[in-house]
Design an enzyme around this catalytic site. Sequence first.
Site, PDB file in Angstrom:
ATOM      1  N   ARG A  68       0.819  -1.214   0.000  1.00  0.00           N
ATOM      2  CA  ARG A  68       0.000   0.000   0.000  1.00  0.00           C
ATOM      3  C   ARG A  68       0.856   1.268   0.000  1.00  0.00           C
ATOM      4  O   ARG A  68       0.482   2.284  -0.609  1.00  0.00           O
ATOM      5  CB  ARG A  68      -0.929  -0.017   1.225  1.00  0.00           C
ATOM      6  N   ASN A 100      -4.368   8.426   4.603  1.00  0.00           N
ATOM      7  CA  ASN A 100      -3.148   7.863   5.198  1.00  0.00           C
ATOM      8  C   ASN A 100      -3.151   7.848   6.720  1.00  0.00           C
ATOM      9  O   ASN A 100      -2.622   6.946   7.349  1.00  0.00           O
ATOM     10  CB  ASN A 100      -1.922   8.673   4.733  1.00  0.00           C
ATOM     11  N   HIS A 199      -6.130  -5.664  -2.604  1.00  0.00           N
ATOM     12  CA  HIS A 199      -6.936  -5.894  -1.402  1.00  0.00           C
ATOM     13  C   HIS A 199      -7.152  -7.381  -1.118  1.00  0.00           C
ATOM     14  O   HIS A 199      -7.983  -7.729  -0.297  1.00  0.00           O
ATOM     15  CB  HIS A 199      -8.286  -5.165  -1.515  1.00  0.00           C
TER      16      HIS A 199
HETATM   17  C1  HEM Z   1      -9.333   1.149  -5.964  1.00  0.00           C
HETATM   18  C2  HEM Z   1      -9.203   2.155  -5.106  1.00  0.00           C
HETATM   19  C3  HEM Z   1      -8.747   1.942  -3.702  1.00  0.00           C
HETATM   20  C4  HEM Z   1      -9.384   2.374  -2.592  1.00  0.00           C
HETATM   21  C5  HEM Z   1     -10.647   3.200  -2.523  1.00  0.00           C
HETATM   22  C6  HEM Z   1      -8.626   1.900  -1.472  1.00  0.00           C
HETATM   23  C7  HEM Z   1      -8.937   2.144  -0.153  1.00  0.00           C
HETATM   24  C8  HEM Z   1      -8.362   1.500   0.926  1.00  0.00           C
HETATM   25  C9  HEM Z   1      -8.801   1.651   2.283  1.00  0.00           C
HETATM   26  C10 HEM Z   1      -9.924   2.565   2.746  1.00  0.00           C
HETATM   27  C11 HEM Z   1      -8.021   0.836   3.044  1.00  0.00           C
HETATM   28  C12 HEM Z   1      -8.101   0.681   4.559  1.00  0.00           C
HETATM   29  C13 HEM Z   1      -7.525   1.908   5.230  1.00  0.00           C
HETATM   30  C14 HEM Z   1      -7.980   2.097   6.651  1.00  0.00           C
HETATM   31  O1  HEM Z   1      -7.873   1.168   7.457  1.00  0.00           O
HETATM   32  O2  HEM Z   1      -8.437   3.201   6.944  1.00  0.00           O
HETATM   33  C15 HEM Z   1      -7.097   0.170   2.165  1.00  0.00           C
HETATM   34  C16 HEM Z   1      -6.152  -0.745   2.547  1.00  0.00           C
HETATM   35  C17 HEM Z   1      -5.278  -1.347   1.695  1.00  0.00           C
HETATM   36  N1  HEM Z   1      -5.095  -1.032   0.354  1.00  0.00           N
HETATM   37 FE1  HEM Z   1      -6.336   0.027  -0.800  1.00  0.00          FE
HETATM   38  N2  HEM Z   1      -7.560   1.188  -1.926  1.00  0.00           N
HETATM   39  C18 HEM Z   1      -7.588   1.186  -3.285  1.00  0.00           C
HETATM   40  C19 HEM Z   1      -6.658   0.622  -4.137  1.00  0.00           C
HETATM   41  C20 HEM Z   1      -5.546  -0.075  -3.720  1.00  0.00           C
HETATM   42  C21 HEM Z   1      -4.485  -0.504  -4.579  1.00  0.00           C
HETATM   43  C22 HEM Z   1      -4.374  -0.184  -6.068  1.00  0.00           C
HETATM   44  C23 HEM Z   1      -3.612  -1.194  -3.801  1.00  0.00           C
HETATM   45  C24 HEM Z   1      -2.314  -1.844  -4.175  1.00  0.00           C
HETATM   46  C25 HEM Z   1      -2.053  -2.324  -5.369  1.00  0.00           C
HETATM   47  C26 HEM Z   1      -4.135  -1.192  -2.468  1.00  0.00           C
HETATM   48  C27 HEM Z   1      -3.576  -1.833  -1.399  1.00  0.00           C
HETATM   49  C28 HEM Z   1      -4.115  -1.837  -0.131  1.00  0.00           C
HETATM   50  C29 HEM Z   1      -3.639  -2.730   0.913  1.00  0.00           C
HETATM   51  C30 HEM Z   1      -2.607  -3.813   0.737  1.00  0.00           C
HETATM   52  C31 HEM Z   1      -4.368  -2.403   2.066  1.00  0.00           C
HETATM   53  C32 HEM Z   1      -4.201  -3.020   3.456  1.00  0.00           C
HETATM   54  C33 HEM Z   1      -3.046  -2.339   4.150  1.00  0.00           C
HETATM   55  C34 HEM Z   1      -2.732  -2.875   5.532  1.00  0.00           C
HETATM   56  O3  HEM Z   1      -3.326  -3.841   5.995  1.00  0.00           O
HETATM   57  O4  HEM Z   1      -1.840  -2.268   6.165  1.00  0.00           O
HETATM   58  N3  HEM Z   1      -5.296  -0.478  -2.444  1.00  0.00           N
HETATM   59  N4  HEM Z   1      -7.318   0.601   0.887  1.00  0.00           N
END
Ligand code: HEM
Length: 355
Positions: A68, A100, A199
Site C-alpha cells: 500500500r 493515510n 486488497h
Molecule cells: C481502488 C481504489 C482503492 C481504494 C478506494 C482503497 C482504499 C483502501 C482503504 C480505505 C483501506 C483501509 C484503510 C484504513 O484502514 O483506513 C485500504 C487498505 C489497503 N489497500 Fe487500498 N484502496 C484502493 C486501491 C488499492 C491498490 C491499487 C492497492 C495496491 C495495489 C491497495 C492496497 C491496499 C492494501 C494492501 C491495504 C491493506 C493495508 C494494511 O493492511 O496495512 N489499495 N485501501
Amino acid sequence: MGMLMMNLVLINVTPVNAAAKKESSSPCAAALTHDFYSQSCPKLHNIVRTVVKKAVARDPRMAASLLRLEFHDCFVNGCDGSVLLDNTANFTGEKSAGPNKGSLRGFHVIDEIKEWLERECPQTVSCADILAIAARDSVVEAGGPGWRVVFGRRDSLTANITLADEDLPSALYSGSQLVSNFESKGFNLRQMVALSGGHTIGFARCVPIAPSIYGRVTDDHSMNPAYLTFLEKACPNASATTLIPLDDDTPAKFDSSYYTNLLGGNGALHSDRDIVDSAGTALEHVQHFAKHQDSFFDEFAKAMVVMSNIQPLTGSQGEIRTNCRFVNPPCTASKAATVSPSLGRKLPLVQTSAP
Ligand code: HEM
Ligand SMILES: *[C@@H]1O[C@H](CO)[C@@H](O)[C@H](O)[C@H]1NC(C)=O
Ligand SMILES: *[C@@H]1O[C@H](CO)[C@@H](O)[C@H](O)[C@H]1NC(C)=O
Ligand SMILES: *[C@@H]1O[C@H](CO)[C@@H](O)[C@H](O)[C@H]1NC(C)=O
C-alpha cells in the site's frame, strides 16, 4: 560510480509515462532501468528481500502495508518517496492526509532497509526505489507474483498533503469514480480491477467502513446480508478498533479470493463492492480474475510496473535522501558526508551480508 551510472542512464531518453503531467518534467526525463544499481549497490536485492522477509515473518500484515505504501507514494505526485516524509516546519507530510492518517504503516521497515543500505552503499539508493522493490518483495512473500523492478527514481524535496487528499481514491467512491481516478493516472478499467486485487491482503479499520454500512452510501446492491450483519457487529461505529480483513478468506495470502469474495457480496469496502455493482465490463474482469488466478497475477504484475513508473523524478531532479523521513539537511548534501546522522536512533540488527 554514481555519476557514471547516471550519465549512462541519461543517454536513454524516453518519455516515462504518457499519463505523466508533471510540470517539472524536463525534455530529458530518463527512463528507469533494471540494472541502475547493479554496479553501485549490488547487494540491494538481497538486503531488501532479507528485511522484508523478516518483517513479514514477524507480522504477516506487513506485506500488505508495504504494498500500500508504494500505491500511496506513486498516486501522489508520482513515485518520489514523498509519502515517507514526516511533517516539518515547511510542510505537513502526506502521512497526515485523510487516506493515510492512522492507517498507513510500515515506515519502520523502510527505515530499516534504508539504514542497512546507507552502510552498504551510502547515498546511492533512493527511498522511492526502496518502496518499489519492497512492494514487489512483499507481494512475493505473501504468495503473489513477482515482476522485474526498474530503478533510478529520485526522492522529492517536499510533500503535498492537499494532493494526497485529492488524488488517493476514497473507500466511498463509486465504481465510476474509481475508473476516472485510475484513468487520470494512466490505467484502463482492466488494470484498475487488477490493481484493486491488492486488497487480497491486509486490513481496514472501521473508519472507512462504518459510513458505508450506516446509511451514507445506499447503493450496495451486491452486498451479502450475512456479511452486512458481520460488519455491523464488527464496526458498531467508526471509532471501534476492530480490523476488518479486506479479503475475508485469506487476508495474509496473495491470491484471487478477493474477487471470489466480491462476487459473493463479501467486499469490505464500498469502493470494492461497487466495482461489481457498477454497470459495464468491470464485473467481467472480476469474474475472469476470480476464475483465473494466473491471469490476475499477470495483469497485477504488469500494472504494478506501470504504477511504479508514474512521474518519477530522475537524473538530477530531487535527491537521494539519507533518511527517508526527511529531506537531506544542507550539510549532508555532499557525497563525503557520513551515514545518516539525522536518523536519531540506533541502527537495528543489521547484518553485514544477506543470507
Ligand atoms: C481502488 C481504489 C482503492 C481504494 C478506494 C482503497 C482504499 C483502501 C482503504 C480505505 C483501506 C483501509 C484503510 C484504513 O484502514 O483506513 C485500504 C487498505 C489497503 N489497500 Fe487500498 N484502496 C484502493 C486501491 C488499492 C491498490 C491499487 C492497492 C495496491 C495495489 C491497495 C492496497 C491496499 C492494501 C494492501 C491495504 C491493506 C493495508 C494494511 O493492511 O496495512 N489499495 N485501501
Ligand atoms: C524550510 O525551507 C527553507 C527555505 O527553503 C530552508 O532553508 C529550511 O531548511 C527548510 N526547513 C526545513 C525544516 O526543512
Ligand atoms: C499541492 O497540490 C495542490 C493541489 O493540486 C496544488 O494546488 C498546490 O499548489 C500544491 N502545493 C505545492 C506546495 O506544491
Ligand atoms: C463505538 O463502539 C465501541 C465498540 O462497541 C464502543 O466501545 C464505543 O464506546 C463506541 N463509541 C462511540 C463514540 O459510540
